[in-house]
Scaffold this active site. Structure first.
Site, PDB file in Angstrom:
ATOM      1  N   HIS A 107       7.939 -72.770  -0.929  1.00 51.84           N
ATOM      2  CA  HIS A 107       8.598 -72.554   0.421  1.00 51.84           C
ATOM      3  C   HIS A 107       7.894 -71.491   1.163  1.00 51.84           C
ATOM      4  CE1 HIS A 107      11.997 -71.414   2.618  1.00 51.84           C
ATOM      5  NE2 HIS A 107      11.946 -72.976   3.215  1.00 51.84           N
ATOM      6  N   GLU A 110       4.713 -72.255   3.003  1.00 52.67           N
ATOM      7  CA  GLU A 110       5.245 -72.855   3.959  1.00 52.67           C
ATOM      8  C   GLU A 110       5.411 -72.149   5.269  1.00 52.67           C
ATOM      9  OE1 GLU A 110       8.862 -75.406   5.677  1.00 52.67           O
ATOM     10  OE2 GLU A 110       8.633 -75.582   3.642  1.00 52.67           O
ATOM     11  N   HIS A 111       6.347 -71.083   5.150  1.00 49.94           N
ATOM     12  CA  HIS A 111       6.519 -70.119   6.217  1.00 49.94           C
ATOM     13  C   HIS A 111       5.410 -69.261   6.716  1.00 49.94           C
ATOM     14  CE1 HIS A 111      11.137 -70.148   6.443  1.00 49.94           C
ATOM     15  NE2 HIS A 111      10.959 -70.863   5.712  1.00 49.94           N
ATOM     16  N   GLU A 180       9.157 -62.055   6.849  1.00 49.28           N
ATOM     17  CA  GLU A 180       9.518 -63.541   6.648  1.00 49.28           C
ATOM     18  C   GLU A 180      10.586 -63.440   5.313  1.00 49.28           C
ATOM     19  OE1 GLU A 180       9.290 -67.136   8.316  1.00 49.28           O
ATOM     20  OE2 GLU A 180       8.201 -65.176   8.684  1.00 49.28           O
ATOM     21  N   GLU A 187      17.859 -68.184   6.082  1.00 47.86           N
ATOM     22  CA  GLU A 187      17.811 -69.757   5.956  1.00 47.86           C
ATOM     23  C   GLU A 187      18.516 -70.226   4.785  1.00 47.86           C
ATOM     24  OE1 GLU A 187      14.677 -73.135   4.827  1.00 47.86           O
ATOM     25  OE2 GLU A 187      13.854 -71.286   5.267  1.00 47.86           O
TER      26      GLU A 187
END
Length: 496
Positions: A107, A110-111, A180, A187
């Site tokens: 994940h 992905e960012h 991030e 999130e």
């Protein structure tokens, strides 16, 4: 005398359960002798069933599939007259392939894919996508990672080049990684506010405890704060190999052009990891268990109850889809009210037992989860579980031909509506090639659904529900929720 009577009663119940079990096993064996496995080809389906397939399904566009020299597969479905296309890369890697120490890496990557490459800064990437009128996105699941773009047909070559750049040349800047972390933590806060997401994560954690499927996609907070550039690069080197990638396109896509673009931009991707050993996921082990997070101040309960389901390629995959459709779903806010076809949902609606209830069937490579998710008042849980378990076990004994036929029609409609739009088709192609190794056409899907019988549904329910362990996750006002043993005891009938 009382002790002798008690022993005789227990012996009778055990004998009765054994007889029911033997009947169920005979039904299961009957299903096993018929080839419903999705890994088998359409040639295994009874040809007489094909005669009943509607013409609009028979006219569905074909899927072209090619394999490059490095074992990467390219698949596309061209639509005549289309002016837009969806192209993407589906990777056979997700949170399941992580370890406890790097859980969250897929994940995180992905960012980072959108934070700049060796050729483009983050701003240049965003401006280029906007200038071409495109949409670039990605998502991570437990078994797959996907990067895709929606563009005009003339921009397909540019989109494939951008996808290769963000996948193979991501800069993984240290400063961007630090920034991030905060984004992903926020999130996580938002995800945890969504009770359904939270409960289903808890369900996986207890059902597959100690295995890769039990881990969350985002990973624990300590991993998000500690993952390094080396961890992310190691994950890419291990899992982003050609044999585990599928380039899929749908809409205004020419298959030969897509193959040439894939060869040009992805032809150098290695067949195996850099260190020479292909990495596989660990085996999924289902554990009958529950996790309960009680808030006495909350007047609503969120409950997920599941039995171990079937894999994508299991002969029980389609019978479980049909079983899911028969059990159905209900929402108090929908216009249906109490006029629902599902017996379980009708019981819930008539007795006002829940705000909503739905059946889910989640498939993975070697296992699955089949069950119900309910949102209900805290003072209705005892009755809700009684009616729910009663209707689940009813599928073993008393499902009707009328219910099965209606569910077949509903399932066909759901399958076709799920293919509306180029993005949905591209997703279907990519997912099926990773799970089945081929594309299952709508014709074959219709034929497999039509081949199912009421006995198949009963046999499937007998295998997955009847007297089987379950996993449960519940959050909220759950003081009235029956304990594990009560639910386990109601997973079978002694008489019917």
């Amino acid at each position: 005398r009382q002790q002798i009577t008690c022993i005789a009663s227990v012996a009778f119940k055990m004998a009765l359960r054994a007889a029911i079990f033997q009947t169920a096993k005979r039904q299961q064996n009957a299903v096993l002798r018929r080839n419903f496995g999705a890994a088998s080809t359409s040639e295994d389906v009874d040809s007489s069933i094909l005669e009943s397939i509607p013409s609009y399904v028979l006219k569905h566009p074909s899927t072209d599939i090619s394999t490059l020299a490095n074992d990467m597969r390219v698949a596309s479905e061209s639509v005549a007259g289309a002016e837009t296309a969806t192209v993407g890369v589906w990777i056979d890697a997700g949170s399941r392939y992580e370890t406890a120490s790097n859980n969250g890496a897929a994940h995180f990557l992905e960012h980072m894919a959108f934070k700049g490459t060796q050729k483009r800064t983050q701003q240049q990437l965003e401006v280029e996508i906007e200038n071409m009128g495109g949409h670039l996105n990605a998502y991570t699941s437990r078994e797959q990672t996907v990067y895709f773009a929606k563009v005009f047909k003339h921009a397909v070559p540019q989109a494939v080049e951008i996808l290769s750049d963000i996948l193979l040349n991501s800069k993984l800047d240290e400063g961007a990684i630090e920034r991030e972390r905060g984004v992903i933590l926020r999130e996580m806060e938002e995800v945890n506010k969504q009770q359904e997401e939270l409960v289903l994560d808890h369900l996986h954690a207890t059902a597959f405890q100690g295995t890769g499927l039990g881990r969350t996609i985002l990973g624990p907070e300590e991993n998000i704060r500690s993952l390094t550039k080396a961890d992310l690069k190691e994950y890419v080197d291990k899992h982003y190999t050609a044999g585990r990638m599928v380039i899929a396109g749908a809409g205004a896509v020419d298959h030969m052009e897509l193959c040439d673009l894939a060869e040009k931009h992805f032809g150098n991707v290695g067949k195996t990891p850099a260190f020479g050993v292909d990495v596989h996921h660990d085996a999924a082990v289902f554990t009958g268990s529950d996790i309960r997070v009680k808030f006495d101040s909350d007047s609503t309960a969120h409950i997920a109850l599941a039995f171990e389901g079937a894999s994508w390629t299991s002969e029980y995959a389609f019978p479980l889809m049909l079983l899911q459709t028969i059990l159905g779903s209900f929402d108090r806010l929908s216009g249906q009210g109490k006029n629902v076809a599902s017996k379980m949902c009708l019981d819930v609606a008539q007795h006002d037992l829940a705000h909503s209830i739905s059946t889910f069937n989640t498939c993975y490579k070697d296992t699955g989860l089949f069950g119900i998710y309910a949102v209900a008042p805290d003072n209705k849980l005892d009755d809700l579980m009684w009616y729910t378990m009663n209707n689940l076990v009813r599928m073993v004994h008393k499902v009707s031909d009328e219910e099965v036929q209606r569910a077949k029609t509903q399932l066909k409609a759901t399958m076709l509506m799920g293919l509306d739009g180029h993005s949905a088709v591209a997703e279907d192609i990519g997912r099926q090639l990773l799970t089945y190794g081929r594309r299952m056409t709508p014709v074959e899907i219709f034929a497999r659904i039509d081949a199912l019988t009421t006995d198949d549904v009963k046999a499937t329910a007998a295998k997955f529900i009847n007297d089987e362990d379950h996993a449960l996750a519940a959050v909220g006002g759950i003081h009235e929720l029956p304990d594990y043993n009560w639910i386990r005891r109601h997973s079978y009938w002694l008489r019917y």
